[in-house]
Design an enzyme around this catalytic site. Sequence first.
Site, PDB file in Angstrom:
ATOM      1  N   GLU A   1       0.804  -1.228   0.000  1.00  0.00           N
ATOM      2  CA  GLU A   1       0.000   0.000   0.000  1.00  0.00           C
ATOM      3  C   GLU A   1       0.834   1.273   0.000  1.00  0.00           C
ATOM      4  O   GLU A   1       0.730   2.104   0.922  1.00  0.00           O
ATOM      5  CB  GLU A   1      -0.955  -0.008   1.202  1.00  0.00           C
ATOM      6  CG  GLU A   1      -1.941  -1.144   1.170  1.00  0.00           C
ATOM      7  CD  GLU A   1      -3.030  -1.019   2.239  1.00  0.00           C
ATOM      8  OE1 GLU A   1      -2.945  -0.106   3.091  1.00  0.00           O
ATOM      9  OE2 GLU A   1      -3.976  -1.824   2.205  1.00  0.00           O
TER      10      GLU A   1
ATOM     11  N   GLU B   1      -5.366  -8.682   0.971  1.00  0.00           N
ATOM     12  CA  GLU B   1      -5.966  -8.316   2.262  1.00  0.00           C
ATOM     13  C   GLU B   1      -7.449  -8.094   2.077  1.00  0.00           C
ATOM     14  O   GLU B   1      -7.873  -7.425   1.132  1.00  0.00           O
ATOM     15  CB  GLU B   1      -5.380  -7.009   2.836  1.00  0.00           C
ATOM     16  CG  GLU B   1      -4.007  -7.117   3.412  1.00  0.00           C
ATOM     17  CD  GLU B   1      -3.511  -5.807   4.021  1.00  0.00           C
ATOM     18  OE1 GLU B   1      -4.339  -4.988   4.483  1.00  0.00           O
ATOM     19  OE2 GLU B   1      -2.286  -5.612   4.027  1.00  0.00           O
TER      20      GLU B   1
END
Length: 469
Positions: A193, A375
């Site tokens: 991320e 995720e």
Amino acid sequence: MSFKIDAAKSSGALTRRMTLGSVAAAVVTGPAAAAGAFPPGFIWGVAASAPQTESASGRGRSIWDDFAARPGAIKDGSDLAVCNQFEQRFPEDIAIAANAGLRAFRFSVAWPRVQPTGSGAPDPAGLDLYDRMVDAMLARGLQPWPTLFHWDLPSALPGGWLNRDTAQRLADYAVIVGRRLGDRVPGIMVLNEPGVVAILGHAMGQHAPGLRDRRAWAAAMHHQNLAQGLAIAALRAALPRTVRLGNALSLQPVRAALPGAEDAADIWDAAWNRAYLDPLYARGYPARFAADLNPLIRAGDMQIIASRPDFLGVNYYDRMRMIPGPGTVLGATWGPSPPGTPTTGLGWAVEPDGLLEQLRTLRTNYGNPELLVTENGAAFPDPSPAGGVVTDTARIAFLRGHLQAAAQACAEGSRLRGFFAWTLTDNFEWAEGFGPRFGLVQVERPSQRRVPKASLGWLGDCAKLNSIV
Ligand code: FCB
């Protein structure tokens, strides 16, 4: 309770990661057509990270240690000193995941454990730890999927992501780890991320290093993109092509929260999603950031960044709904979800169809790349354990809805190869501290006792049958 627009407007410090007072029951309605079965070989796993689970013992300092030391930076005043002691307790945690039926473990390597100051000779003890972790996973039948950078930047690196040199430092570190683990792992995620690091860390001040500065945000964006490009090129040269290389991006479909907020939505989609996705596939940066990025881009950078990874990791939680944010660094901020949208304990919308939308976008607009959901999960206020188990029905409903979306995407032709639930154990949720519980296993503090939740057994059963149960 869902997001209230008044709260969003009146509080300049509105945080996506804020805890709202009450929690809507997670009534999850998955896509109607989902068959619930997955292609053969589908990877069923859990995801975790070093800074959220390991203690600080034996490693160098990271920018998250520095950030947590600032008064008020972490909601419950906690820090990363102890966490879940995963560096000691990993044999037990790995056994818990494997015994439930799971088949893969996404973990992260702590850069400041391998190179305490972010450069130079590796610490043999640090490398040995991950060596043993990988072996322990393999011995239990879990595929080890390491992430190399899950936000714990060594404090000693001058300037952090503002400094272009950090990109090369990350590539050097990647090769050190790749050479050590590359003979036993099916794949490596270089960055986790980068958009969240750039936006929450450098534009909104909510994450380390706590900056609110447009130039810092642009530098963090470009230098992380460059870092993954340099690292993937270096790893390709150092490792056999059988080791799949990629990044885990936070990809959330964006909407205008209100009529007239379309530009805010475009700013956010560009800053959160496309600034990381597009350049990986040689599409360059979103044009609206040219003035920010042109001073940073050097000849050849965009070719390096266009790493065309072997797979794309998708971290999906919810859609983002935006409103104009006058006076904010990016000019846009989070607004409300439609009334009645169910939310998790953190106030994040429960929208499994948003995952399907995201996977479709990748199939139709980005050449149908090989994907992993790296995720997906939710924090809920779990009930107390009864009979040795925490009955977390809300989390099971959440995961079921998202797995139905994933199955639907597979049925439509997405090349989705696996699903990693966030996360195995309740852990340090960044600026939220230990309040939110995302785990499939409860961790009692300070005893560190692990108590399984019903969702662990449920996900393990899905893994055993390769189908949603
Ligand atoms: C993601 C992070 C992960 C975890 C989840 C809830 O943004 O990658 O570490 O905190 O959110």
